[in-house]
Design a protein around this motif. Sequence first.
Motif, PDB file in Angstrom:
ATOM      1  N   TYR A 195      36.784  93.068 -51.661  1.00 21.10           N
ATOM      2  CA  TYR A 195      37.697  93.284 -52.789  1.00 21.10           C
ATOM      3  C   TYR A 195      37.032  93.294 -54.172  1.00 21.10           C
ATOM      4  N   PRO A 196      36.049  92.421 -54.471  1.00 20.73           N
ATOM      5  CA  PRO A 196      35.426  92.505 -55.797  1.00 20.73           C
ATOM      6  C   PRO A 196      34.846  93.879 -56.117  1.00 20.73           C
ATOM      7  N   ASN A 197      34.396  94.613 -55.098  1.00 17.70           N
ATOM      8  CA  ASN A 197      33.854  95.951 -55.342  1.00 17.70           C
ATOM      9  C   ASN A 197      34.963  96.956 -55.644  1.00 17.70           C
ATOM     10  N   GLU A 198      36.061  96.848 -54.918  1.00 17.40           N
ATOM     11  CA  GLU A 198      37.205  97.709 -55.234  1.00 17.40           C
ATOM     12  C   GLU A 198      37.701  97.425 -56.649  1.00 17.40           C
ATOM     13  N   ASP A 199      37.851  96.143 -56.971  1.00 15.58           N
ATOM     14  CA  ASP A 199      38.312  95.752 -58.304  1.00 15.58           C
ATOM     15  C   ASP A 199      37.377  96.286 -59.386  1.00 15.58           C
ATOM     16  N   ALA A 200      36.078  96.212 -59.143  1.00 14.95           N
ATOM     17  CA  ALA A 200      35.105  96.688 -60.131  1.00 14.95           C
ATOM     18  C   ALA A 200      35.240  98.188 -60.355  1.00 14.95           C
ATOM     19  N   ALA A 201      35.392  98.954 -59.259  1.00 16.76           N
ATOM     20  CA  ALA A 201      35.519 100.402 -59.392  1.00 16.76           C
ATOM     21  C   ALA A 201      36.793 100.779 -60.149  1.00 16.76           C
ATOM     22  N   LEU A 202      37.896 100.101 -59.835  1.00 17.56           N
ATOM     23  CA  LEU A 202      39.157 100.396 -60.525  1.00 17.56           C
ATOM     24  C   LEU A 202      39.067 100.053 -62.010  1.00 17.56           C
ATOM     25  N   TRP A 203      38.484  98.912 -62.321  1.00 18.14           N
ATOM     26  CA  TRP A 203      38.348  98.487 -63.719  1.00 18.14           C
ATOM     27  C   TRP A 203      37.447  99.453 -64.493  1.00 18.14           C
ATOM     28  N   LEU A 204      36.359  99.888 -63.853  1.00 16.48           N
ATOM     29  CA  LEU A 204      35.431 100.812 -64.507  1.00 16.48           C
ATOM     30  C   LEU A 204      36.125 102.136 -64.842  1.00 16.48           C
ATOM     31  N   CYS A 205      36.855 102.686 -63.883  1.00 19.02           N
ATOM     32  CA  CYS A 205      37.432 104.016 -64.085  1.00 19.02           C
ATOM     33  C   CYS A 205      38.724 103.989 -64.900  1.00 19.02           C
ATOM     34  N   ARG A 206      39.517 102.934 -64.750  1.00 22.14           N
ATOM     35  CA  ARG A 206      40.802 102.893 -65.447  1.00 22.14           C
ATOM     36  C   ARG A 206      40.714 102.287 -66.839  1.00 22.14           C
ATOM     37  N   LYS A 207      39.816 101.336 -67.033  1.00 26.77           N
ATOM     38  CA  LYS A 207      39.757 100.602 -68.298  1.00 26.77           C
ATOM     39  C   LYS A 207      38.561 100.978 -69.165  1.00 26.77           C
ATOM     40  N   VAL A 208      37.400 101.151 -68.530  1.00 29.51           N
ATOM     41  CA  VAL A 208      36.175 101.391 -69.298  1.00 29.51           C
ATOM     42  C   VAL A 208      35.977 102.873 -69.587  1.00 29.51           C
ATOM     43  N   LEU A 209      36.098 103.701 -68.563  1.00 31.99           N
ATOM     44  CA  LEU A 209      35.814 105.131 -68.732  1.00 31.99           C
ATOM     45  C   LEU A 209      36.639 105.778 -69.842  1.00 31.99           C
ATOM     46  N   PRO A 210      37.937 105.521 -69.967  1.00 33.93           N
ATOM     47  CA  PRO A 210      38.670 106.140 -71.082  1.00 33.93           C
ATOM     48  C   PRO A 210      38.104 105.759 -72.449  1.00 33.93           C
ATOM     49  N   ARG A 211      37.603 104.551 -72.606  1.00 43.15           N
ATOM     50  CA  ARG A 211      37.017 104.133 -73.882  1.00 43.15           C
ATOM     51  C   ARG A 211      35.669 104.814 -74.120  1.00 43.15           C
ATOM     52  N   VAL A 212      34.909 105.015 -73.061  1.00 42.78           N
ATOM     53  CA  VAL A 212      33.659 105.765 -73.203  1.00 42.78           C
ATOM     54  C   VAL A 212      33.969 107.212 -73.586  1.00 42.78           C
ATOM     55  N   ARG A 213      34.985 107.796 -72.948  1.00 41.55           N
ATOM     56  CA  ARG A 213      35.323 109.199 -73.204  1.00 41.55           C
ATOM     57  C   ARG A 213      35.912 109.416 -74.598  1.00 41.55           C
ATOM     58  N   ALA A 214      36.373 108.380 -75.230  1.00 41.96           N
ATOM     59  CA  ALA A 214      36.866 108.532 -76.598  1.00 41.96           C
ATOM     60  C   ALA A 214      35.749 108.994 -77.512  1.00 41.96           C
ATOM     61  N   ARG A 215      34.507 108.645 -77.183  1.00 46.40           N
ATOM     62  CA  ARG A 215      33.359 109.085 -77.982  1.00 46.40           C
ATOM     63  C   ARG A 215      32.491 110.094 -77.244  1.00 46.40           C
ATOM     64  N   ALA A 216      32.549 110.083 -75.905  1.00 45.13           N
ATOM     65  CA  ALA A 216      31.774 111.029 -75.089  1.00 45.13           C
ATOM     66  C   ALA A 216      32.736 111.646 -74.084  1.00 45.13           C
ATOM     67  N   PRO A 217      33.488 112.679 -74.502  1.00 42.29           N
ATOM     68  CA  PRO A 217      34.593 113.196 -73.681  1.00 42.29           C
ATOM     69  C   PRO A 217      34.189 113.661 -72.279  1.00 42.29           C
ATOM     70  N   ALA A 218      32.944 114.060 -72.096  1.00 38.17           N
ATOM     71  CA  ALA A 218      32.526 114.571 -70.791  1.00 38.17           C
ATOM     72  C   ALA A 218      31.925 113.482 -69.898  1.00 38.17           C
ATOM     73  N   ALA A 219      32.014 112.225 -70.290  1.00 40.78           N
ATOM     74  CA  ALA A 219      31.382 111.146 -69.528  1.00 40.78           C
ATOM     75  C   ALA A 219      31.886 111.128 -68.084  1.00 40.78           C
ATOM     76  N   SER A 220      30.964 110.827 -67.169  1.00 39.40           N
ATOM     77  CA  SER A 220      31.290 110.885 -65.739  1.00 39.40           C
ATOM     78  C   SER A 220      30.841 109.619 -65.028  1.00 39.40           C
ATOM     79  N   VAL A 221      31.464 109.383 -63.862  1.00 38.35           N
ATOM     80  CA  VAL A 221      31.174 108.205 -63.041  1.00 38.35           C
ATOM     81  C   VAL A 221      30.918 108.653 -61.611  1.00 38.35           C
ATOM     82  N   LEU A 222      29.920 108.044 -60.992  1.00 36.99           N
ATOM     83  CA  LEU A 222      29.571 108.292 -59.608  1.00 36.99           C
ATOM     84  C   LEU A 222      29.795 106.992 -58.838  1.00 36.99           C
TER      85      LEU A 222
END
Length: 408
Positions: free
Chosen positions: A236-263
């Motif tokens: 579960y900690p890995n699932e939680d980390a992936a969800l937090w990264l994509c739902r919470k962190v990535l939108p904030r990164v994309r606010a300054r780097a709109p094309a930012a991507s996650v693998l």
Amino acid sequence: MKPRVLLLTPFPPFPPDNGGVLRIYSIVRRLKEHCDFSLLTFVRRTGERRFQQHASAMALRSLFSEVHSVPKESTDSSHPPPGLPQIAREWYSDEMAVLLRRLAAEGRMDIVHIEFLQMASYVDAAGGVPTFLTEHDLSHLSLFRSYFREWTGLRRWGQVGEWLRTRRYHGAICRRFDRLIALTPEDRGRLAQVVPPEKVSLVQTCVDLERFQFRPEEEGTPRPADMAYVGHYPHYPNEDAALWLCRKVLPRVRARAPAASVLLIGSAPTEPVLRLAGPGVEVTGTVPDIRAHLDRAKVFAAPVRLGFGIKGKVLEAFARGLPVVATTVVARGIPEFRPGMDLLVGDTPAAFARQVLRLLEDPGLRRRMAASAREKVVRHYDWRGSCDKLLALYRVAAGTRVPEASPQ
């Protein structure tokens, strides 16, 4: 005489596609010329995983002189000792206990080394043979950092009784072992509050430095993915980390780097992780070799918020030449790496995103941090040091302190 070590595990330690299994496999592979290992493990007789687990048990015969297995389904009709918490009840099998008692009575081993807390109740079936317990993750001691899905969010308040039962059980069962193995200095300190400190030994998880050779990002050759994360997602900690990264962190990164991507790399992605796939988010599923996927990314993100212990995936990223942004939960497990010098740390979505952007916008910083972290991982996390420590402990327990060459 080589120490004869029986490893007791909840599942076959192969393929090495998650942190705990990779640790067991790596140690046995390096020590098999110095120890006589046998394996006692559960395998499933029914369900989707039965073929994979039987194939895994067969593949391990090159590492273990004997491989004994018990059907996991035997836990359904067993009679656990009273007072066990759920984590132990779910893995208790009368058949497993009887088989361990028989093997011990036959004098087949010098040491019984139990992996993971869920298997610790079998210590009483070892028949006086010296016993070791490896504590892979102590987060069951914390109601707020537990790796149990059921202990997160508002659900945790309904689990207070089970948490207290688990804590009491943990203290009582640990005191029955002759040796406890901790993965981090922080974990060693926690265990030393439960048992006499001299019974606790630090044997860190390390990284295969030959396999994860240094391949830093080359100047003028941009990599296609901005961030990578690796996880075994049923944990579960890995699932939680992936969800937090994509739902919470990535939108904030994309606010300054709109094309930012996650693998998102790693085995058995859960349904919530699979649903993250979309524009700029790739979910690879199980891959034969994570190195090629790490080499596609500029930054390794380690947004783990739950659990204790050491994250082998971070060590692999350091070794490969990826700069790392991590949470404090991750950084505590690798105290040799200095925040701001060897890795960047952020604990809120905004702070984590700022650290990612610092690296994405500064290729020179990425290269400097990658070089510094590689030097640290070579100095502190080479498997030879940890295997030397464990071998010495085995020899003392087995009474076979015979000089041999260090394991490679």
